[in-house]
Write a protein that holds these residues in place. Structure first.
Motif, PDB file in Angstrom:
ATOM      1  N   PHE A 113      11.405   9.182 -12.587  1.00 25.04           N
ATOM      2  CA  PHE A 113      10.222   8.497 -12.081  1.00 25.04           C
ATOM      3  C   PHE A 113       9.609   9.259 -10.911  1.00 25.04           C
ATOM      4  O   PHE A 113      10.321   9.874 -10.121  1.00 25.04           O
ATOM      5  CB  PHE A 113      10.590   7.086 -11.606  1.00 25.04           C
ATOM      6  N   SER A 114       8.296   9.169 -10.789  1.00 26.27           N
ATOM      7  CA  SER A 114       7.607   9.745  -9.632  1.00 26.27           C
ATOM      8  C   SER A 114       6.873   8.661  -8.850  1.00 26.27           C
ATOM      9  O   SER A 114       5.991   8.954  -8.065  1.00 26.27           O
ATOM     10  CB  SER A 114       6.615  10.820 -10.096  1.00 26.27           C
ATOM     11  N   LEU A 115       7.263   7.421  -9.067  1.00 27.66           N
ATOM     12  CA  LEU A 115       6.604   6.280  -8.442  1.00 27.66           C
ATOM     13  C   LEU A 115       6.924   6.189  -6.949  1.00 27.66           C
ATOM     14  O   LEU A 115       8.062   6.415  -6.538  1.00 27.66           O
ATOM     15  CB  LEU A 115       7.053   4.989  -9.132  1.00 27.66           C
ATOM     16  N   PRO A 116       5.934   5.825  -6.132  1.00 30.29           N
ATOM     17  CA  PRO A 116       6.205   5.639  -4.704  1.00 30.29           C
ATOM     18  C   PRO A 116       6.995   4.350  -4.480  1.00 30.29           C
ATOM     19  O   PRO A 116       6.762   3.350  -5.145  1.00 30.29           O
ATOM     20  CB  PRO A 116       4.802   5.538  -4.092  1.00 30.29           C
ATOM     21  N   LEU A 117       7.950   4.408  -3.575  1.00 32.53           N
ATOM     22  CA  LEU A 117       8.788   3.255  -3.267  1.00 32.53           C
ATOM     23  C   LEU A 117       8.570   2.826  -1.827  1.00 32.53           C
ATOM     24  O   LEU A 117       8.365   3.661  -0.949  1.00 32.53           O
ATOM     25  CB  LEU A 117      10.267   3.608  -3.479  1.00 32.53           C
ATOM     26  N   ASP A 118       8.651   1.525  -1.605  1.00 33.06           N
ATOM     27  CA  ASP A 118       8.583   0.957  -0.260  1.00 33.06           C
ATOM     28  C   ASP A 118       9.818   0.066  -0.111  1.00 33.06           C
ATOM     29  O   ASP A 118       9.729  -1.155  -0.119  1.00 33.06           O
ATOM     30  CB  ASP A 118       7.281   0.158  -0.089  1.00 33.06           C
ATOM     31  N   LEU A 119      10.979   0.708  -0.022  1.00 36.62           N
ATOM     32  CA  LEU A 119      12.252  -0.008   0.038  1.00 36.62           C
ATOM     33  C   LEU A 119      12.447  -0.633   1.411  1.00 36.62           C
ATOM     34  O   LEU A 119      12.330   0.051   2.428  1.00 36.62           O
ATOM     35  CB  LEU A 119      13.407   0.943  -0.270  1.00 36.62           C
ATOM     36  N   GLU A 173       0.831  -1.208   0.000  1.00 36.68           N
ATOM     37  CA  GLU A 173       0.000   0.000   0.000  1.00 36.68           C
ATOM     38  C   GLU A 173       0.868   1.261   0.000  1.00 36.68           C
ATOM     39  O   GLU A 173       0.390   2.334  -0.338  1.00 36.68           O
ATOM     40  CB  GLU A 173      -0.967  -0.002   1.203  1.00 36.68           C
ATOM     41  N   LYS A 174       2.149   1.141   0.363  1.00 39.50           N
ATOM     42  CA  LYS A 174       3.064   2.291   0.384  1.00 39.50           C
ATOM     43  C   LYS A 174       3.738   2.547  -0.955  1.00 39.50           C
ATOM     44  O   LYS A 174       4.109   3.671  -1.250  1.00 39.50           O
ATOM     45  CB  LYS A 174       4.151   2.091   1.432  1.00 39.50           C
ATOM     46  N   GLY A 175       3.976   1.493  -1.731  1.00 36.38           N
ATOM     47  CA  GLY A 175       4.663   1.675  -2.999  1.00 36.38           C
ATOM     48  C   GLY A 175       5.344   0.401  -3.469  1.00 36.38           C
ATOM     49  O   GLY A 175       5.131  -0.686  -2.915  1.00 36.38           O
ATOM     50  N   ILE A 176       6.200   0.553  -4.449  1.00 37.60           N
ATOM     51  CA  ILE A 176       6.877  -0.581  -5.072  1.00 37.60           C
ATOM     52  C   ILE A 176       7.886  -1.188  -4.101  1.00 37.60           C
ATOM     53  O   ILE A 176       8.689  -0.481  -3.506  1.00 37.60           O
ATOM     54  CB  ILE A 176       7.618  -0.133  -6.352  1.00 37.60           C
ATOM     55  N   VAL A 231      14.069   1.610 -11.731  1.00 36.17           N
ATOM     56  CA  VAL A 231      13.580   2.789 -11.004  1.00 36.17           C
ATOM     57  C   VAL A 231      14.619   3.263  -9.990  1.00 36.17           C
ATOM     58  O   VAL A 231      14.859   4.464  -9.850  1.00 36.17           O
ATOM     59  CB  VAL A 231      12.228   2.489 -10.320  1.00 36.17           C
ATOM     60  N   VAL A 232      15.253   2.338  -9.291  1.00 38.63           N
ATOM     61  CA  VAL A 232      16.386   2.643  -8.418  1.00 38.63           C
ATOM     62  C   VAL A 232      17.612   2.263  -9.255  1.00 38.63           C
ATOM     63  O   VAL A 232      17.969   1.105  -9.354  1.00 38.63           O
ATOM     64  CB  VAL A 232      16.310   1.856  -7.091  1.00 38.63           C
ATOM     65  N   PRO A 233      18.215   3.264  -9.907  1.00 40.63           N
ATOM     66  CA  PRO A 233      19.118   3.024 -11.050  1.00 40.63           C
ATOM     67  C   PRO A 233      20.531   2.546 -10.718  1.00 40.63           C
ATOM     68  O   PRO A 233      21.523   3.239 -10.966  1.00 40.63           O
ATOM     69  CB  PRO A 233      19.139   4.384 -11.737  1.00 40.63           C
TER      70      PRO A 233
END
Length: 174
Positions: free
Chosen positions: A77-83, A26-29, A135-137
């Motif tokens: 990218f403007s995508l939300p991440l959940d690392l 629910e937080k992101g990728i 996305v995380v390059p």
């Protein structure tokens, strides 16, 4: 076993770079991978995060920016991440987000940027664990001699991503 358990959704999709699979909370990728060995990837996600549930791609939009990137139409990218990782890994991964499109940096210089100048091997270890391809390059990190070294998706894919960015560097504004 990780105490970070939550519902993870996923779907796969086609890009100019090949078929990819994206996992998100629910937080992101939480993970973006080549969809080559789906069974192993899903098992890894289930072990790390909890149950992964396949969803209909048309109900989500994470793939849209990735497809645009793969076509050379998107730089940032403007995508939300959940690392999820160790504090050190997250520090490395978030620093990767500061490497401009089409540019590269060495492991050593990346170690310096995160305040650990002698930690270039540890940086390499963190890059090896980067769960979010493209996305995380991490493909923008090179060996000290400027050579293509280490990339979870393979050196050929790293070369392809760098060429995509070089070829489209001046063609797109965002």
């Amino acid at each position: 076993m990780n105490s970070y358990k939550k519902l993870i959704k996923y779907y796969d999709f086609d890009t100019e770079l090949g078929r990819l699979v994206i996992f998100f909370s629910e937080k992101g990728i939480v993970n973006l991978s080549l969809a080559e060995d789906m069974e192993s990837i899903i098992q890894h996600i289930n072990n790390k995060y909890g149950q992964a549930i396949k969803v209909d791609r048309d109900e989500h939009h994470y793939h849209e920016e990735i497809i645009e990137y793969s076509k050379g139409r998107l730089k940032k990218f403007s995508l939300p991440l959940d690392l999820q990782g160790t504090e050190f890994q997250k520090r490395v991964w978030f620093e990767l987000l500061n490497i401009p499109y089409g540019e590269t940096i060495s492991y050593r210089d990346l170690a310096i940027k995160i305040g650990n100048p002698k930690g270039y091997r540890a940086v390499g270890g963190a890059l090896n664990k980067n769960p979010i391809l493209i996305v995380v390059p991490c493909h923008r990190v090179m060996g000290s001699n400027g050579g293509l070294v280490g990339f979870g998706a393979g050196i050929a894919m790293k070369e392809r991503l760098l060429k995509l960015e070089r070829d489209n560097l001046n063609l797109i504004s965002q």
